[in-house]
Design an enzyme around this catalytic site. Structure first.
Site, PDB file in Angstrom:
ATOM      1  N   ASP A 217      -7.529 -20.891 -25.598  1.00  0.00           N
ATOM      2  CA  ASP A 217      -6.334 -20.978 -24.755  1.00  0.00           C
ATOM      3  C   ASP A 217      -5.150 -20.795 -25.691  1.00  0.00           C
ATOM      4  O   ASP A 217      -4.824 -21.681 -26.482  1.00  0.00           O
ATOM      5  CB  ASP A 217      -6.300 -22.366 -24.075  1.00  0.00           C
ATOM      6  CG  ASP A 217      -4.972 -22.636 -23.367  1.00  0.00           C
ATOM      7  OD1 ASP A 217      -4.148 -21.713 -23.257  1.00  0.00           O
ATOM      8  OD2 ASP A 217      -4.781 -23.785 -22.921  1.00  0.00           O
ATOM      9  N   GLU A 380      -5.550 -17.950 -16.953  1.00  0.00           N
ATOM     10  CA  GLU A 380      -5.623 -19.392 -17.241  1.00  0.00           C
ATOM     11  C   GLU A 380      -6.076 -20.209 -16.037  1.00  0.00           C
ATOM     12  O   GLU A 380      -6.954 -21.077 -16.174  1.00  0.00           O
ATOM     13  CB  GLU A 380      -4.266 -19.879 -17.770  1.00  0.00           C
ATOM     14  CG  GLU A 380      -4.018 -19.390 -19.198  1.00  0.00           C
ATOM     15  CD  GLU A 380      -2.578 -19.510 -19.653  1.00  0.00           C
ATOM     16  OE1 GLU A 380      -1.767 -20.121 -18.935  1.00  0.00           O
ATOM     17  OE2 GLU A 380      -2.265 -18.976 -20.730  1.00  0.00           O
ATOM     18  N   ASP A 402      -0.632 -24.924 -12.734  1.00  0.00           N
ATOM     19  CA  ASP A 402      -0.632 -24.947 -14.199  1.00  0.00           C
ATOM     20  C   ASP A 402       0.803 -24.850 -14.702  1.00  0.00           C
ATOM     21  O   ASP A 402       1.413 -23.777 -14.680  1.00  0.00           O
ATOM     22  CB  ASP A 402      -1.489 -23.777 -14.720  1.00  0.00           C
ATOM     23  CG  ASP A 402      -1.583 -23.750 -16.245  1.00  0.00           C
ATOM     24  OD1 ASP A 402      -0.887 -24.538 -16.915  1.00  0.00           O
ATOM     25  OD2 ASP A 402      -2.363 -22.927 -16.764  1.00  0.00           O
TER      26      ASP A 402
END
Ligand SMILES: Nc1ncnc2c1ncn2[C@@H]1O[C@H](COP(=O)(O)OP(=O)(O)OP(=O)(O)O)[C@@H](O)[C@H]1O
Ligand SMILES: [Mg+2]
Length: 765
Positions: A217, A380, A402
């Site tokens: 990430d 993501e 997110d």
């Protein structure tokens, strides 16, 4: 008032006293002064460590340089705790109770340097700290050891300060090289003659396709790496024992390259040579409206690269943002190699769902520069959904919310057992925790101005101190309803040092950021309504990203969706865990099926600066669509297609992806040379365009040339010139251009009748 050596010795016999020995990686006292200056005050210091002790614990601390010289030592008491789950840098607040004379001298020099930087007069009260000049001789701290597969963690008695280790200049083009966590560094590394980055400038085909695939990430603020072992995903800790590493790269004052925690710790003193938030800029054209607006918000210099992209200038050298991202990936790769004790050549990397094609390509390039074959770019929110649903045989409609440091993504997914289908997605790559910080920074600066009529905005070092303190206060307010924001000696007025000393309460913070939270809810609604969904139809709301720890966000989403958000997904780790799960699934066919959608429409520029969508937002991936173009002049040898991404009908508001050039067209009367143009988007949303010459049958893959300046584009698309700041410009007469080809209304092979209205438009020309 100095305490006697006798009383000092008496104090040392206390049984509870803890001894901390810190061995630094350099032999230069001035480096110690600079590195630790942000952590020192006349009364005490902040000691970065994850091994917290109770408040009130007495300590005996010693700092050693790499040449074994004891540089700073004394006694103190723990007065404040900064736990890792609540602070970006965990540690202890220590109040000095005794310092030896040399250390006192050093502390005074550090304080004097601090004050020089902010034009302050130091006020060291000599009575506060005792004298330890005749204390026991220094014992040498044992060198740090790496045991088994665990990266060395910060423990008392070993090197523990995450500020000291310049990144090893391993060349990733060479065979892999397992980094030794916390390996002692050769002292006094001379500054490099030229900036040679430890990156791989070869081809992807040169990278071996062996070894485990890690999940990464790559965040705006923090990055995180994970792997599946024993069928379970878990995070690989950083070389300092943290689960994430700051996405920060810097050159220190000696020309050492620093990545992650070491870069973050010196940021306050070296803001112009420290690159943070690069994820917001990577893959963006320098002249794009967004970069032009935000470029002055960064404390480092943003430049234009040869290709017209945004780049950075640090320590008198220019770098592309791909290189900056690649350095962070290199650090992650080295951590993973060290942890797994084998070479790492491949990775799955996540990107915001709302990243455009250029940004995705840029992340791929960054991966390659880090010597990684990027097996897949994954969105993501999709990765977070995988972390939530993997192995649970769910049948649910999820909304992944997110909100990280720099970007906001909202995606609705349908999970049906092992099939993860994105139904709708949206977001804002310029909305994140830093925007929440900015609101609070403005508030603090305004209060300071009201009180003292001093504007602190122009001093980078002071601003960095304020940013740091404000972010900490913001995080505190997720757990407490009130917090004190104290920044001592921020400025000087009439010879009197001024502090920032405010009590902030949660209500004030909430009122400052209410509209930002509302904007996220508006995006969620848009994402739902794009597929005619209502909030009540969502089974679970999953929160990802550090900023979602804010109670206001929980409250607002609970109100909006009629149920509290799901709490069992780790906001900092979910995305990395999901990338690791996806990486793991590659070895096991049929384990997971991902169906993603295009987050932002892709299309072409038309005369008059209009935007024609070819691939619409929320269309399932992969995607393919074709249309036909032809020449508009006799003997025309070149055609161009200008590609944009965004939702506005006006190209100027969208992101310019590049210009396709069809060259060396065989000379023919106008309209005779015809081409089928096909837009292909693969399942990770990367664009390829092909052109089939209908006369010869030859197919050409077109390369995005990205060198068009805004002025080139303006001329090609016959767009009006931008308005000067104050005057209203006279209208510019539009001239037909030979560069932008008309699109024929013959039905396209897979796209269907492209654009009746284009014909109308062409008819008007
Ligand atoms: N307890 C907290 N309360 C409020 N905000 C917090 C808290 N902890 C962390 N944050 C904020 O979360 C942000 C960082 O989140 P995160 O690490 O998820 O971002 P990122 O993954 O790097 O960014 P992005 O996903 O946008 O690329 C920072 O702005 C930080 O201030
Ligand atoms: Mg994130």
């Amino acid at each position: 008032m100095k305490k006697s050596a006798t009383s000092y010795r008496r104090a040392r016999v206390s049984e509870e006293r803890i001894s901390i020995k810190i061995r630094l990686k350099y032999s230069d006292v001035s480096l110690f002064q600079r590195r630790f200056s942000p952590y020192m005050s006349q009364y005490g210091m902040f000691l970065p460590t994850r091994h917290l002790k109770n408040k009130g614990t007495p300590l005996f601390f010693e700092f050693f340089l790499a040449n074994n010289q004891r540089v700073f030592y004394g006694e103190g008491t723990v007065v404040q705790l900064y736990p890792p789950d609540r602070y970006p840098t965990a540690g202890l607040g220590i109040r000095f109770t005794a310092l030896d004379q040399r250390s006192q001298q050093l502390l005074m020099e550090i304080l004097a340097q601090q004050t020089q930087r902010s034009d302050l007069v130091p006020k060291l009260s000599p009575g506060v700290i005792q004298d330890l000049s005749d204390a026991a001789p220094a014992t040498q701290a044992p060198p740090p050891t790496a045991t088994g597969r665990q990266p060395a963690r910060a423990t008392a008695g070993t090197s523990k300060v995450p500020t000291q280790q310049p990144v090893a200049s391993s060349n990733t083009a060479q065979p892999w090289n397992v980094g030794k966590p916390n390996a002692p560094e050769t002292p006094a590394t001379p500054p490099p003659a030229a900036k040679e980055l430890p990156l791989f400038y070869g081809k992807e085909s040169e990278i071996e396709e062996t070894g485990p695939i890690i999940g990464i990430d790559l965040g705006t603020t923090n990055s995180c790496c994970a792997i599946v072992e024993g069928n379970k995903p878990h995070v690989i800790p950083s070389r300092y024992g943290y689960n994430t590493i700051p996405s920060i790269v810097a050159y220190d004052e000696r020309g050492n390259l620093l990545i992650g925690h070491p870069a973050k710790s010196q940021m306050m003193l070296n803001p112009h040579n420290t690159v943070y938030g690069s994820k917001r800029l990577v893959g963006r054209k320098y002249h794009s409206p967004i970069v032009q607006i935000i470029k002055n918000r960064f404390l480092y210099e943003i430049i234009e690269t040869e290709k017209g992209d945004s780049g950075v200038r640090i320590d008198q050298s220019n770098f592309t943002l791909q290189e900056v991202s690649a350095l962070i990936l290199t650090e992650i790769k080295e951590i993973a190699q060290s942890y797994l004790e084998q070479p790492i050549n491949r990775a799955v990397i996540s990107v915001p769902a709302y990243y455009n094609d250029n940004q995705r390509q840029a992340v791929r390039e960054a991966g390659l520069l880090a010597g990684l074959k990027v097996e897949r770019i994954v969105n993501e929110p999709t990765a977070a959904a995988l972390a939530y649903g993997f192995g649970r045989s769910l049948n649910q409609k999820l909304l992944v919310y997110d909100l990280g440091g720099g970007t906001f993504d909202a995606s609705v997914l349908q999970i049906h057992k092992d099939v993860y289908e994105v139904i709708s997605t949206g977001g804002n790559t310029f909305l994140g925790g830093v925007d929440f910080d900015s609101r609070l920074i403005d508030y603090v600066l305004d209060r300071f101005y009201e009180e003292h009529q001093i504007n602190l905005r122009h001093d980078a070092v002071k601003m960095q101190r304020i940013k740091d303190a404000v972010e900490k206060a913001k995080c505190d307010l997720s757990h407490e309803v009130k917090t004190d924001l104290i920044i001592p000696y921020i400025d000087l007025k009439d010879g009197v040092p001024l502090d920032i000393n405010l009590t902030l309460d949660r209500e004030v913070l909430n009122s400052l950021v209410q509209d930002l939270v509302e904007e996220t809810v508006r995006v969620c609604d848009a994402v739902l309504s794009a597929q005619n969904l209502k909030p009540q139809e969502i089974d679970e709301v999953i929160l990802v990203g550090g900023q979602t720890r804010m109670p206001l966000i929980h409250q607002r989403l609970t109100d909006h969706f009629g149920k509290p958000p799901h709490r069992n997904v780790h906001p900092d780790e979910a995305v990395a865990l999901g990338t690791a799960i996806l990486a793991y699934s590659f070895g096991q066919s049929g384990l997971i099926k991902l169906v993603d959608v295009l987050a932002m429409s892709i299309g072409i520029g038309l005369p008059g600066g209009r935007f024609k969508v070819i691939a619409p937002r929320n269309h399932k991936l992969p995607f393919e669509k074709s249309y036909t173009i032809s020449t508009t002049r006799d003997d025309q040898t070149e055609l161009e297609i200008v590609v944009f991404q965004g939702e506005s009908s006006n190209v100027a508001d969208n992101e310019y992806l590049g210009t396709m050039k069809l060259q060396n067209i065989q000379k023919a009367p106008r309209g005779k040379a015809k081409f089928d143009i096909t837009f292909h988007l693969n399942n990770e949303c990367i664009l390829k365009i092909t052109a089939k010459d209908l006369q010869t049958g030859l197919v050409k893959e077109l390369v995005l040339s990205t060198r068009d300046t805004p002025e080139d584009l303006r001329q090609k698309l016959e767009m009006p010139a931008p308005a000067p700041a104050e005057a209203v410009p006279p209208p510019i007469p539009t001239q037909p251009t030979s560069h932008i080809p008309p699109i024929e209304d013959t039905p396209a092979p897979s796209g269907g009748g492209v654009l009746g209205w284009i014909k109308k438009l062409l008819g008007r020309r």
